[in-house]
Design an enzyme around this catalytic site. Sequence first.
Site, PDB file in Angstrom:
ATOM      1  N   GLY A 218       0.803  -1.206   0.000  1.00 28.91           N
ATOM      2  CA  GLY A 218       0.000   0.000   0.000  1.00 28.91           C
ATOM      3  C   GLY A 218       0.841   1.263   0.000  1.00 28.91           C
TER       4      GLY A 218
ATOM      5  CB  THR B 113       7.832 -10.553 -13.029  1.00 33.13           C
ATOM      6  OG1 THR B 113       8.940 -10.509 -13.929  1.00 33.13           O
ATOM      7  CG2 THR B 113       6.847 -11.626 -13.461  1.00 33.13           C
TER       8      THR B 113
ATOM      9  CG  HIS C 263      -0.712  -6.571   4.877  1.00 30.63           C
ATOM     10  ND1 HIS C 263      -0.586  -6.294   6.217  1.00 30.63           N
ATOM     11  CD2 HIS C 263      -0.280  -5.464   4.235  1.00 30.63           C
ATOM     12  CE1 HIS C 263      -0.094  -5.080   6.378  1.00 30.63           C
ATOM     13  NE2 HIS C 263       0.100  -4.553   5.187  1.00 30.63           N
TER      14      HIS C 263
ATOM     15  CD  GLN D 272      -5.822   0.192   8.841  1.00 28.86           C
ATOM     16  OE1 GLN D 272      -6.804  -0.499   9.112  1.00 28.86           O
ATOM     17  NE2 GLN D 272      -4.594  -0.189   9.141  1.00 28.86           N
TER      18      GLN D 272
ATOM     19  CB  CYS E 163       4.662   1.882   9.549  1.00 30.78           C
ATOM     20  SG  CYS E 163       3.718   0.792   8.472  1.00 30.78           S
TER      21      CYS E 163
ATOM     22  CB  SER F 187      -2.479  -2.804   1.529  1.00 32.50           C
ATOM     23  OG  SER F 187      -1.558  -3.804   1.900  1.00 32.50           O
TER      24      SER F 187
END
Length: 373
Positions: free
Chosen positions: A69, A236, A200, A178, A325, A198
Amino acid sequence: MIYLDYAATSPMSMNAIKAYAEAAEKAPGNSSSLHDIGGRAAELLEASRHAIASCLGGDPKGIYFTGCGSEASILAIVSLLNGVADPKKREIIYSAMEHSSITNFMAHLEGHGYIVKKALPDGSGRITSEQLSPLLTENTALVTIQHGNSETGIVQDIGPLCHSLKERGILFHSDCVQTFCKIPIEVKEWNLDAVSISAHKICGPKGIGAAWINPGTAWKPALPGTTHEKGFRGGTADVPGACSFAVAAKELSGSMSQNASRLKELRAYLKRQLRAAGIKAEFAEGEDPYQLPGIAGLILEKTEGQYALLTCNQRGIAISAGSACQAGMQKPSAAVVSLGYSDEEALRFIRVSMAPSTAEAELLAFTNALSAC
């Protein structure tokens, strides 16, 4: 261990794991290769693009897969800025509640000739036109406002903001990491230029995200000469990751309303248990409906957040003292401070983030652990 840190990351769902394994086994080719094996991988990649775009209410041509993200946000912002034709437009506005990846990148842009301005929230934690208007000029190129804050869960009403900015020819990007598949996002209806998401955070795999850029919005690659993802990003494509991402998104978006109701119940239960245990904590939150129900940000009365985190961890409970983070940086959360809390109060911040599968007994165990702090 009791897991109450879903805003940091979420475990993969069994369907997402299955989709990843099947794609890795049955479509091992490079999606850019011209042979049939590559063609099969390309078909799955495009199907994933369509599935994820449908969860955003946008054109699948606008989906560009990335490594996460944060990368999606940075590439989207740079690509949009590169597409601005007027050389005088060198001003950018961001909110004080942005994810650290964007906040840090704003400092980078400032060092490369851009004028960067910070928008502070109002008393309820929201960024409105009243907060933005004094900062806007004829040279404003782009505004980036996070849809839902990862620490407090406060949600911004980005649709009206984007429409008002469009009238002035200003680009708008939103970090929706989020909020994707947790609350409705309608990129076409809201007339957004770009969003970042994102996998995950929604029970998909780590290491893959996506940017959506309105096909009608001009942009130029962050890295010239890139050939993958229509020039948006090199490397890739991760076809198994994209397939797993798509399955997780469809799975979660299909139960969005039920999940939100369950999370509201859990959040209300947590508040009741804290009161019953005599734990004095102030919720750093938005006014309904501008609050993600799965996130509860608490300012403890006396206990430092990291001490509470360690105490809970010793009792087998995983919570957070802020954004993952920035964990371990021993400094107050900028997002919490922007709400008017002092640095000392912000250091007493903890975050509990839940999933629909979270049990009341788990929240009770957390409350008991907090009582021991």
